[in-house]
Design a protein around this motif. Structure first.
Motif, PDB file in Angstrom:
ATOM      1  N   GLU A 122     -10.906  -1.459  15.946  1.00  0.00           N
ATOM      2  CA  GLU A 122     -10.158  -1.378  14.693  1.00  0.00           C
ATOM      3  C   GLU A 122     -10.268  -2.655  13.864  1.00  0.00           C
ATOM      4  OE1 GLU A 122      -6.208  -0.488  16.058  1.00  0.00           O
ATOM      5  OE2 GLU A 122      -6.849   1.405  16.982  1.00  0.00           O
ATOM      6  N   LEU A 123     -11.033  -3.644  14.349  1.00  0.00           N
ATOM      7  CA  LEU A 123     -11.104  -4.944  13.684  1.00  0.00           C
ATOM      8  C   LEU A 123     -11.620  -4.843  12.259  1.00  0.00           C
ATOM      9  CD1 LEU A 123     -10.789  -8.012  13.755  1.00  0.00           C
ATOM     10  CD2 LEU A 123     -13.111  -8.120  14.716  1.00  0.00           C
ATOM     11  N   GLY A 124     -12.694  -4.099  12.030  1.00  0.00           N
ATOM     12  CA  GLY A 124     -13.266  -4.006  10.691  1.00  0.00           C
ATOM     13  C   GLY A 124     -12.251  -3.542   9.663  1.00  0.00           C
ATOM     14  N   ASP A 125     -11.498  -2.505   9.979  1.00  0.00           N
ATOM     15  CA  ASP A 125     -10.485  -1.997   9.046  1.00  0.00           C
ATOM     16  C   ASP A 125      -9.401  -3.035   8.787  1.00  0.00           C
ATOM     17  OD1 ASP A 125     -11.792   0.441   8.830  1.00  0.00           O
ATOM     18  OD2 ASP A 125     -10.546   1.421  10.348  1.00  0.00           O
ATOM     19  N   ARG A 126      -8.979  -3.737   9.853  1.00  0.00           N
ATOM     20  CA  ARG A 126      -7.916  -4.739   9.687  1.00  0.00           C
ATOM     21  C   ARG A 126      -8.403  -5.905   8.846  1.00  0.00           C
ATOM     22  NH1 ARG A 126      -3.814  -6.083   8.148  1.00  0.00           N
ATOM     23  NH2 ARG A 126      -2.156  -7.058   9.319  1.00  0.00           N
ATOM     24  N   LEU A 127      -9.642  -6.325   9.025  1.00  0.00           N
ATOM     25  CA  LEU A 127     -10.192  -7.412   8.201  1.00  0.00           C
ATOM     26  C   LEU A 127     -10.232  -7.007   6.729  1.00  0.00           C
ATOM     27  CD1 LEU A 127     -13.123  -8.668  10.459  1.00  0.00           C
ATOM     28  CD2 LEU A 127     -10.885  -9.750  10.125  1.00  0.00           C
ATOM     29  N   MET A 128     -10.643  -5.789   6.462  1.00  0.00           N
ATOM     30  CA  MET A 128     -10.690  -5.301   5.075  1.00  0.00           C
ATOM     31  C   MET A 128      -9.292  -5.320   4.448  1.00  0.00           C
ATOM     32  SD  MET A 128     -13.858  -4.460   4.280  1.00  0.00           S
ATOM     33  CE  MET A 128     -13.825  -3.127   3.107  1.00  0.00           C
ATOM     34  N   GLN A 129      -8.278  -4.914   5.213  1.00  0.00           N
ATOM     35  CA  GLN A 129      -6.904  -4.933   4.699  1.00  0.00           C
ATOM     36  C   GLN A 129      -6.485  -6.355   4.358  1.00  0.00           C
ATOM     37  OE1 GLN A 129      -4.598  -3.163   7.840  1.00  0.00           O
ATOM     38  NE2 GLN A 129      -5.444  -1.116   7.504  1.00  0.00           N
ATOM     39  N   TRP A 130      -6.744  -7.283   5.259  1.00  0.00           N
ATOM     40  CA  TRP A 130      -6.336  -8.660   4.998  1.00  0.00           C
ATOM     41  C   TRP A 130      -7.089  -9.259   3.821  1.00  0.00           C
ATOM     42  CZ3 TRP A 130      -5.861 -10.083  10.768  1.00  0.00           C
ATOM     43  CH2 TRP A 130      -4.519 -10.117  11.140  1.00  0.00           C
ATOM     44  N   PHE A 131      -8.387  -9.036   3.736  1.00  0.00           N
ATOM     45  CA  PHE A 131      -9.149  -9.627   2.651  1.00  0.00           C
ATOM     46  C   PHE A 131      -8.842  -8.991   1.292  1.00  0.00           C
ATOM     47  CE2 PHE A 131     -12.219 -11.395   5.910  1.00  0.00           C
ATOM     48  CZ  PHE A 131     -11.815 -12.710   5.706  1.00  0.00           C
ATOM     49  N   ALA A 132      -8.124  -7.881   1.272  1.00  0.00           N
ATOM     50  CA  ALA A 132      -7.642  -7.319   0.007  1.00  0.00           C
ATOM     51  C   ALA A 132      -6.527  -8.189  -0.584  1.00  0.00           C
ATOM     52  CB  ALA A 132      -7.148  -5.892   0.214  1.00  0.00           C
ATOM     53  N   ASP A 133      -5.936  -9.042   0.231  1.00  0.00           N
ATOM     54  CA  ASP A 133      -4.902  -9.985  -0.202  1.00  0.00           C
ATOM     55  C   ASP A 133      -5.588 -11.282  -0.631  1.00  0.00           C
ATOM     56  OD1 ASP A 133      -2.878 -11.910  -0.397  1.00  0.00           O
ATOM     57  OD2 ASP A 133      -1.858 -11.252   1.431  1.00  0.00           O
TER      58      ASP A 133
END
Length: 156
Positions: A122-133
């Motif tokens: 699930e790392l890729g999805d979580r990184l995308m969420q964080w980098f949206a900030d």
């Protein structure tokens, strides 16, 4: 927007394999032989050492900023045969994808903005969420169980 996982550079570690055991011990490092599959993740190649493969286990400061209360260091493995990994944007290397991870997001001043425990798949999805900030500048990925630094993620 996507991310890129980055490994540590090879150059600062290359000379370690020429040192004898006494010189390594003086640096607080040890020569090791991988004894099981998926037990020794190299921070340069972002690949696990194969059983029987030579490594150096040493302490590494992965968050160096002296002004940050989060500066940190810990043990890492470096494979003797390591070549620098260059994952493609959006790619999660296998050594991350199959581990339980502790992931820490930092702003440009090295202040932690968030942290989570994430299944590697699930790392890729979580990184995308964080980098949206926009506040998130970089993300450090650690093993969740032992807490060892594995890699950094940045915007690609």
């Amino acid at each position: 927007m996507t991310f890129r996982i980055t490994s540590l550079p090879l150059a600062p570690f290359q000379s370690l394999f020429a040192l004898d055991d006494a010189a390594l011990a003086a640096l607080g490092a040890r020569r090791m032989i991988a004894d099981a599959p998926n037990s020794a993740p190299c921070r340069i190649s972002l690949a696990d050492a194969e059983p029987g493969e030579a490594l150096i286990l040493l302490n590494h400061r992965h968050l160096e900023d002296p002004s940050s209360p989060y500066r940190a260091e810990g043990p890492i493995f470096v494979r003797e045969a390591a070549l620098e990994a260059r994952p493609a944007p959006g790619e999660v290397p296998d050594i991350l994808g199959r581990r339980l991870l502790s992931v820490r997001a930092y702003d440009a001043d090295w202040m932690m903005t968030d942290a989570d425990v994430v299944e590697g798949r699930e790392l890729g999805d979580r990184l995308m969420q964080w980098f949206a900030d926009d506040r998130v500048d970089r993300i450090h990925v650690h093993t969740a169980r032992r807490g060892c630094y594995l890699a950094e993620a940045e915007r690609a």
